[in-house]
Scaffold this active site. Structure first.
Site, PDB file in Angstrom:
ATOM      1  N   SER A  70     -12.231   4.393   6.086  1.00  0.00           N
ATOM      2  CA  SER A  70     -12.673   3.957   7.416  1.00  0.00           C
ATOM      3  C   SER A  70     -13.927   4.710   7.861  1.00  0.00           C
ATOM      4  O   SER A  70     -14.078   5.906   7.580  1.00  0.00           O
ATOM      5  CB  SER A  70     -11.553   4.168   8.444  1.00  0.00           C
ATOM      6  OG  SER A  70     -10.671   3.058   8.441  1.00  0.00           O
TER       7      SER A  70
ATOM      8  N   ASP B 251       0.852  -1.198   0.000  1.00  0.00           N
ATOM      9  CA  ASP B 251       0.000   0.000   0.000  1.00  0.00           C
ATOM     10  C   ASP B 251       0.889   1.251   0.000  1.00  0.00           C
ATOM     11  O   ASP B 251       1.881   1.319   0.730  1.00  0.00           O
ATOM     12  CB  ASP B 251      -0.854  -0.070   1.284  1.00  0.00           C
ATOM     13  CG  ASP B 251      -1.899   1.027   1.373  1.00  0.00           C
ATOM     14  OD1 ASP B 251      -2.375   1.477   0.320  1.00  0.00           O
ATOM     15  OD2 ASP B 251      -2.246   1.402   2.510  1.00  0.00           O
TER      16      ASP B 251
ATOM     17  N   ARG C   1      -0.572 -13.183  25.277  1.00  0.00           N
ATOM     18  CA  ARG C   1      -1.538 -13.884  24.418  1.00  0.00           C
ATOM     19  C   ARG C   1      -2.958 -13.619  24.892  1.00  0.00           C
ATOM     20  O   ARG C   1      -3.872 -13.431  24.097  1.00  0.00           O
ATOM     21  CB  ARG C   1      -1.248 -15.392  24.441  1.00  0.00           C
ATOM     22  CG  ARG C   1       0.092 -15.728  23.810  1.00  0.00           C
ATOM     23  CD  ARG C   1       0.525 -17.126  24.149  1.00  0.00           C
ATOM     24  NE  ARG C   1       0.677 -17.325  25.590  1.00  0.00           N
ATOM     25  CZ  ARG C   1       1.210 -18.411  26.145  1.00  0.00           C
ATOM     26  NH1 ARG C   1       1.639 -19.394  25.391  1.00  0.00           N
ATOM     27  NH2 ARG C   1       1.314 -18.519  27.459  1.00  0.00           N
TER      28      ARG C   1
HETATM   29  P1  13P Z   1      -8.208   4.964   6.641  1.00  0.00           P
HETATM   30  O1  13P Z   1      -7.284   5.847   7.416  1.00  0.00           O
HETATM   31  O2  13P Z   1      -9.508   5.613   6.366  1.00  0.00           O
HETATM   32  O3  13P Z   1      -8.361   3.622   7.268  1.00  0.00           O
HETATM   33  O4  13P Z   1      -7.521   4.737   5.191  1.00  0.00           O
HETATM   34  C1  13P Z   1      -6.674   3.669   4.947  1.00  0.00           C
HETATM   35  C2  13P Z   1      -6.008   3.735   3.626  1.00  0.00           C
HETATM   36  O5  13P Z   1      -6.401   4.411   2.696  1.00  0.00           O
HETATM   37  C3  13P Z   1      -4.817   2.903   3.463  1.00  0.00           C
HETATM   38  O6  13P Z   1      -4.212   3.072   2.227  1.00  0.00           O
HETATM   39  O1  G3H Z   2      -2.767   4.941   4.023  1.00  0.00           O
HETATM   40  C1  G3H Z   2      -2.207   4.202   4.752  1.00  0.00           C
HETATM   41  C2  G3H Z   2      -2.175   4.180   6.179  1.00  0.00           C
HETATM   42  O2  G3H Z   2      -3.364   4.411   6.834  1.00  0.00           O
HETATM   43  C3  G3H Z   2      -0.965   4.843   6.767  1.00  0.00           C
HETATM   44  O3  G3H Z   2      -0.263   3.805   7.228  1.00  0.00           O
HETATM   45  O4  G3H Z   2       1.099   4.594   9.136  1.00  0.00           O
HETATM   46  O5  G3H Z   2       1.549   2.422   8.006  1.00  0.00           O
HETATM   47  O6  G3H Z   2       2.097   4.568   6.825  1.00  0.00           O
HETATM   48  P1  G3H Z   2       1.233   3.885   7.835  1.00  0.00           P
HETATM   49 ZN    ZN Z   3      -4.416   5.062   1.441  1.00  0.00          ZN
END
Ligand code: 13P
Ligand code: G3H
Ligand code: ZN
Length: 304
Positions: A210, A81, A277
């Site tokens: 989210s 990501d 755990r």
């Molecule tokens: P949120 O912060 O809304 O969970 O977004 C997550 C996201 O876009 C990760 O790439």
């Molecule tokens: O978009 C992605 C996340 O919400 C940010 O994640 O804190 O692992 O970079 P990170």
């Molecule tokens: Zn994102």
């Protein structure tokens, strides 16, 4: 069963639902997400950011995901990501990720095209899928930040996809990362999304999706979290976005909040317990609950 985002999202596009992409950093999160997918019989995308790679180490993350994929019949992918560092993206492709995101939305358009094309060349040679981003998704969390939100322009997106041949596109329609997305009700540019889908006819990705569920926030606050007044994307908006052609929905903050709330409660209720755990299990169970609700919302339940 390990597969690619391309395969998961092509099926979702056809079936008019979205696959949840859940951010994980460790064993507890991966197991909790897979458990939800099994209970829902839903396909799932397990994703890690560059921050997660820095935290856990790429070999640990790949080993965890590959083990999960070997032990489950659920179709799942391992996705990087918000890849921004070409070295990390290349390492992820070589290490066994089945999908990567190149997030070069913060650099000038021509440079974004150049970097995305490079990643597509590396990835497609190995059967790995590529998600790219155009426009900016707001908010700030660790390594991912964008101060100003620039919504994705339709004609520019068509040009971008044609030039890069990316497999999926993350579009900016008003969401942002983190727990403080809106000062009041959520508001997405759904008209723009409709135009983007009609023009691109490909899997589109919603970041910053989210919901920041009130019951989880209240639970975390009850046991000491200082969270102010967070707001997420409403379930109605997520549903509408999926209906208009979003096929991958990224969720990180909701899992973090569930973990935080579950952990705080357990520590407060069981002050004599010091077996990690036992302390971590309720937090993991709450993540499973949140992920299950998300899969039902996205329409991916029963699609495994
Ligand atoms: P949120 O912060 O809304 O969970 O977004 C997550 C996201 O876009 C990760 O790439
Ligand atoms: O978009 C992605 C996340 O919400 C940010 O994640 O804190 O692992 O970079 P990170
Ligand atoms: Zn994102």
């Amino acid at each position: 069963m390990l597969t690619t985002n391309k395969a998961l999202l092509a099926k979702a596009d056809k079936g008019k639902y979205a696959v949840g992409a859940f951010n994980v950093n460790n064993l507890e999160f991966i197991k909790a997400v897979i458990k939800a997918a099994e209970l829902e019989q839903s396909p799932v995308i397990v994703q890690t950011t560059e921050g997660a790679v820095k935290y856990a180490g790429i070999e640990y993350l790949v080993a965890l995901a590959k083990t999960a994929a070997k032990l489950t019949k659920i179709p799942m992918s391992l996705h990087l990501d918000h890849g921004r560092d070409l070295k990390v993206i290349k390492a992820a492709i070589d290490a066994g990720y089945t999908s990567v995101m190149i997030d070069a939305s913060h650099v000038p358009f021509e440079e974004n095209i150049k970097m995305t094309k490079q990643v597509v060349a590396w990835a497609h040679k190995k059967g790995v899928s590529v998600e790219a981003e155009l426009g900016t998704i707001g908010g700030s969390e660790d390594l991912v930040s964008a101060k100003q939100i620039i919504l994705t322009d339709v004609a520019t997106a068509v040009k971008f996809v044609k030039a890069t041949k990316c497999d999926a596109l993350a579009v900016a329609i008003g969401t942002s990362h983190g727990a403080y997305k809106f000062s009041g009700a959520s508001k997405l540019d759904l008209k723009r999304l409709d135009e983007l889908k009609k023009a691109l006819k490909m899997p589109l990705v919603l970041h910053g999706a989210s919901g920041i569920p009130k019951n989880i926030v209240d639970m975390a606050k009850q046991y000491g979290a200082q969270l102010g007044d967070p707001h997420g994307v409403s379930d109605e908006d997520v549903k509408a976005a999926v209906k208009l052609g979003i096929n991958k929905v990224n969720i990180d903050s909701d899992l973090r909040l569930a973990f935080d709330a579950g952990l705080r409660k357990e520590l407060a209720m069981e002050p004599k317990e010091f077996d990690p755990r036992k302390i971590l299990q309720p937090a993991a169970d709450l993540i499973t609950e949140v992920v299950r609700a998300k899969m039902q919302l996205l329409g991916s339940s029963g699609k495994a």
